[in-house]
Design an enzyme around this catalytic site. Structure first.
Site, short mmCIF file in Angstrom:
data_model
loop_
_atom_site.label_atom_id
_atom_site.label_comp_id
_atom_site.label_asym_id
_atom_site.label_seq_id
_atom_site.Cartn_x
_atom_site.Cartn_y
_atom_site.Cartn_z
N ARG A 1 -64.38 -20.73 -6.77
CA ARG A 1 -63.35 -20.50 -5.65
C ARG A 1 -63.58 -19.62 -4.57
NH1 ARG A 1 -60.46 -18.00 -9.78
NH2 ARG A 1 -59.86 -16.04 -8.93
N GLU B 1 -67.48 -10.88 -28.64
CA GLU B 1 -68.58 -9.89 -27.79
C GLU B 1 -68.32 -8.65 -28.26
OE1 GLU B 1 -67.38 -10.13 -23.81
OE2 GLU B 1 -68.20 -12.06 -23.44
N LYS C 1 -65.65 -20.92 -21.47
CA LYS C 1 -66.53 -19.57 -21.42
C LYS C 1 -67.66 -19.55 -22.31
CE LYS C 1 -63.66 -18.42 -18.56
NZ LYS C 1 -63.71 -18.72 -17.19
N HIS D 1 -54.26 -7.34 -16.02
CA HIS D 1 -55.37 -8.02 -15.70
C HIS D 1 -54.88 -8.64 -14.24
CE1 HIS D 1 -57.10 -7.62 -19.58
NE2 HIS D 1 -56.10 -7.84 -20.08
C1 MV4 Z 1 -64.07 -7.16 -21.98
C2 MV4 Z 1 -63.91 -5.69 -21.90
C3 MV4 Z 1 -64.75 -5.04 -22.64
N1 MV4 Z 1 -65.66 -5.64 -23.65
N2 MV4 Z 1 -65.11 -7.79 -22.58
C4 MV4 Z 1 -60.43 -8.59 -19.38
C5 MV4 Z 1 -60.07 -9.97 -18.83
C6 MV4 Z 1 -61.22 -10.73 -19.15
N3 MV4 Z 1 -61.76 -11.54 -18.01
C7 MV4 Z 1 -62.07 -9.98 -19.51
N4 MV4 Z 1 -61.84 -8.50 -19.69
C8 MV4 Z 1 -62.37 -7.60 -20.61
N5 MV4 Z 1 -63.51 -7.82 -21.11
C9 MV4 Z 1 -65.91 -6.64 -23.38
N6 MV4 Z 1 -66.80 -7.35 -24.24
C10 MV4 Z 1 -62.91 -5.30 -20.92
C11 MV4 Z 1 -62.09 -6.27 -20.58
C12 MV4 Z 1 -60.88 -5.75 -19.68
C13 MV4 Z 1 -61.19 -5.53 -18.29
C14 MV4 Z 1 -61.95 -6.29 -17.58
C15 MV4 Z 1 -61.98 -6.56 -16.17
C16 MV4 Z 1 -61.05 -5.66 -15.57
C17 MV4 Z 1 -60.10 -5.20 -16.00
C18 MV4 Z 1 -59.94 -5.11 -17.57
C19 MV4 Z 1 -58.80 -4.64 -18.17
C20 MV4 Z 1 -58.94 -4.37 -19.76
C21 MV4 Z 1 -60.00 -5.15 -20.27
#
Ligand code: MV4
Length: 495
Positions: free
Chosen positions: A292, A200, A116, A235
């Site tokens: 993918r 972040e 990442k 997730h």
């Molecule tokens: C975040 C966020 C808020 N701020 N990054 C969750 C899985 C990962 N791929 C990234 N995720 C998140 N990153 C920042 N800087 C909130 C989430 C997140 C989330 C993102 C996408 C779909 C569902 C989620 C559920 C909780 C938190």
């Protein structure tokens, strides 16, 4: 064109790929584990090879076995589907060494997007907006603290090797940083064997919106619009749609151009997805790239009319994209609900088992991608997703109405499913309004609140048999069926 292609996968996605191959007049080669002897992908492929015991670590993840079948069967290419070996850079590299095309991007593209922090650095240099934060890993709490002060609280600690929310912590203020750092790092160490983290700025109540792209090996790249994937549980995506109710044509063009830029920055080929985190203010940031074909690809196919699997195969063979960006139009609306063999009444525990009977939805505007069948089984060895119900409508409201009807038609006896949980989501007022963010399930549906009684599968079977027997006794030959509306919600009448 390839004459023969191996599908290194199982379940609905294996069937999806077999169907594309059949339509392209390419011979399909399935592989199967001990648990999948009677599976539909084995029956529907032109050839099928046994690759080992049920655990995927001894079958579907065994690069050696799959490559040896590829050699024996004489295939020109391998389609990895999703999961399993689909984002394994060394597998992609081994395919190339053995002279078999990997239907996907280059090993380098997979690798660059897998780490990442590396992906964030590449994107930043390419001028793609990433969430403000550190571009290198932070190795100590102090270092994390300095980065956090720089971007300002609240912050998100994330695993460099991560994905799927593992090793991720929201930190609201500096006094909570140290313990969050230790927790996230040890979780990441356990999950990925790599405890390194980065920082972040936290985006509050974000949406998850992703852009589908297609890139050929001749420098042509297009975006196929976005998918709204904010409805997730732990997730795990459960409902997706295309287009997103939040995205305007102007925003779509900007996100699309950004996605194409991101893909070009890693020399991407094949189908891929750029995930964006979208704030309530409409600002969007590159989150990660999925290198993918994705589970939810069908909603994009429904609104664009483009077959993503066929495009992947043609790209892997070296063909140029047969269309340009201006040829891509979004028509109508598509929604996907993922049916899982899990029990929402019991903490969503997976419920594998023998299927007694199943009725899949059909009719106008319905596409079902599934590999279950009436006398089949859901294996405890693999992902419990048993069907994708996808509906299309000229408008969002029509797609929603068709989804409600399709979920009502969906019946399964023998195992429990999340069908009723999905019906609650799709029936929710906020869903109807398209007011979706990543907190939707927790806020609107809840976990403990969900009290709809689910009959025990054995009770279902007993009811089905009883109903069948009594209907035999009561029904006079040739008697008209009456009370159709009365048994709309009594599926056992069918059996
Ligand atoms: C975040 C966020 C808020 N701020 N990054 C969750 C899985 C990962 N791929 C990234 N995720 C998140 N990153 C920042 N800087 C909130 C989430 C997140 C989330 C993102 C996408 C779909 C569902 C989620 C559920 C909780 C938190």
């Amino acid at each position: 064109m390839f004459e023969k292609v191996l599908i290194a996968n199982r379940g609905e996605i294996a069937l999806r790929i077999i169907r594309a191959l059949r339509e392209m007049d390419i011979t399909s080669v399935a592989v199967f584990s001990e648990a999948d002897r009677d599976s539909r992908h084995v029956r529907q492929a032109d050839e099928a090879y046994f690759i080992g015991p049920a655990p995927s670590s001894q079958s579907y993840l065994k690069a050696d076995k799959i490559l040896s079948v590829a050699g024996r069967a004489g295939v020109g290419a391998i389609h990895p589907g999703y999961g399993f070996l689909s984002e394994n850079a060394s597998f992609a590299a081994r395919c190339a060494q053995e002279g078999v095309a990997f239907i996907g991007p280059s090993p380098e593209a997979i690798e660059n997007m897998g780490i990442k922090t590396k992906a964030r650095r590449i994107m930043t240099s390419a001028g793609v907006a990433v969430v403000p934060g550190s571009l290198e890993t932070v190795s100590t709490e102090e270092e994390a603290g300095r980065e956090a002060e720089n971007v300002g609280y609240p912050v998100m600690l994330k695993a460099s090797a991560g994905g799927g929310g593992k090793g991720m912590r929201l930190v609201s203020s500096s006094d909570k940083l140290a313990s969050a750092f230790r927790d996230a790092s040890s979780e990441a160490e356990k999950a990925f064997g790599d405890g390194s983290l980065y920082v972040e700025k936290a985006i509050l109540k974000p949406r998850h919106i992703e852009v589908q792209i297609l890139c050929d090996a001749h420098g042509n790249a297009v975006y196929l619009g976005e998918r709204e994937c904010s409805i997730q549980r732990r997730h795990q995506k459960i409902v997706e749609e295309a287009p997103s109710p939040f995205v305007t044509p102007g925003m779509r063009a900007k996100m699309g151009a950004m996605a194409v830029k991101a893909a070009k920055a890693v020399g991407y080929t094949s189908a891929g997805t750029i995930e964006f985190l979208v704030g309530q203010d409409g600002k969007f940031y590159f989150m990660e790239m999925n290198t993918r074909l994705q589970v939810e690809h069908a909603v994009t196919e429904m609104v664009t009319g483009i077959d993503l699997v066929k495009e992947q195969i043609k790209i892997a063979y070296g063909e140029s994209l047969g269309f340009r960006q201006r040829d891509v139009t979004i028509r109508g609306w598509a929604i996907e609900c993922r049916i899982y063999a899990e029990d929402p009444m019991n903490n969503f525990l997976p419920c594998p088992g023998k299927v007694v009977a199943v009725r899949l939805p059909e009719g106008p505007g319905v596409r079902v991608d599934s590999s279950i069948f009436g006398s089949g089984a859901v294996s405890l060895y693999y992902d419990p997703m048993i069907a994708k119900v996808v509906t299309w409508g000229a408008t969002r409201n029509e797609a929603v109405a068709t989804m409600k009807r399709a979920l009502e038609e969906f019946q399964i006896v023998g195992i429990r499913s999340n069908r009723n949980f999905l019906r609650r989501i799709v029936g929710h007022k906020k869903f109807a309004l398209g007011q979706l963010d990543t907190g939707f399930i927790a806020e609107c549906i809840g976990q403990g609140e969900y009290k709809q009684p689910a009959p025990h599968p054995v009770a279902d079977i007993a009811a089905a048999i009883a109903a069948y027997e009594s209907s035999k006794r009561r029904k006079a030959p040739g008697a008209a069926t009456t009370g159709v509306s009365a048994w709309r919600f009594q599926p056992w009448k069918e059996w």
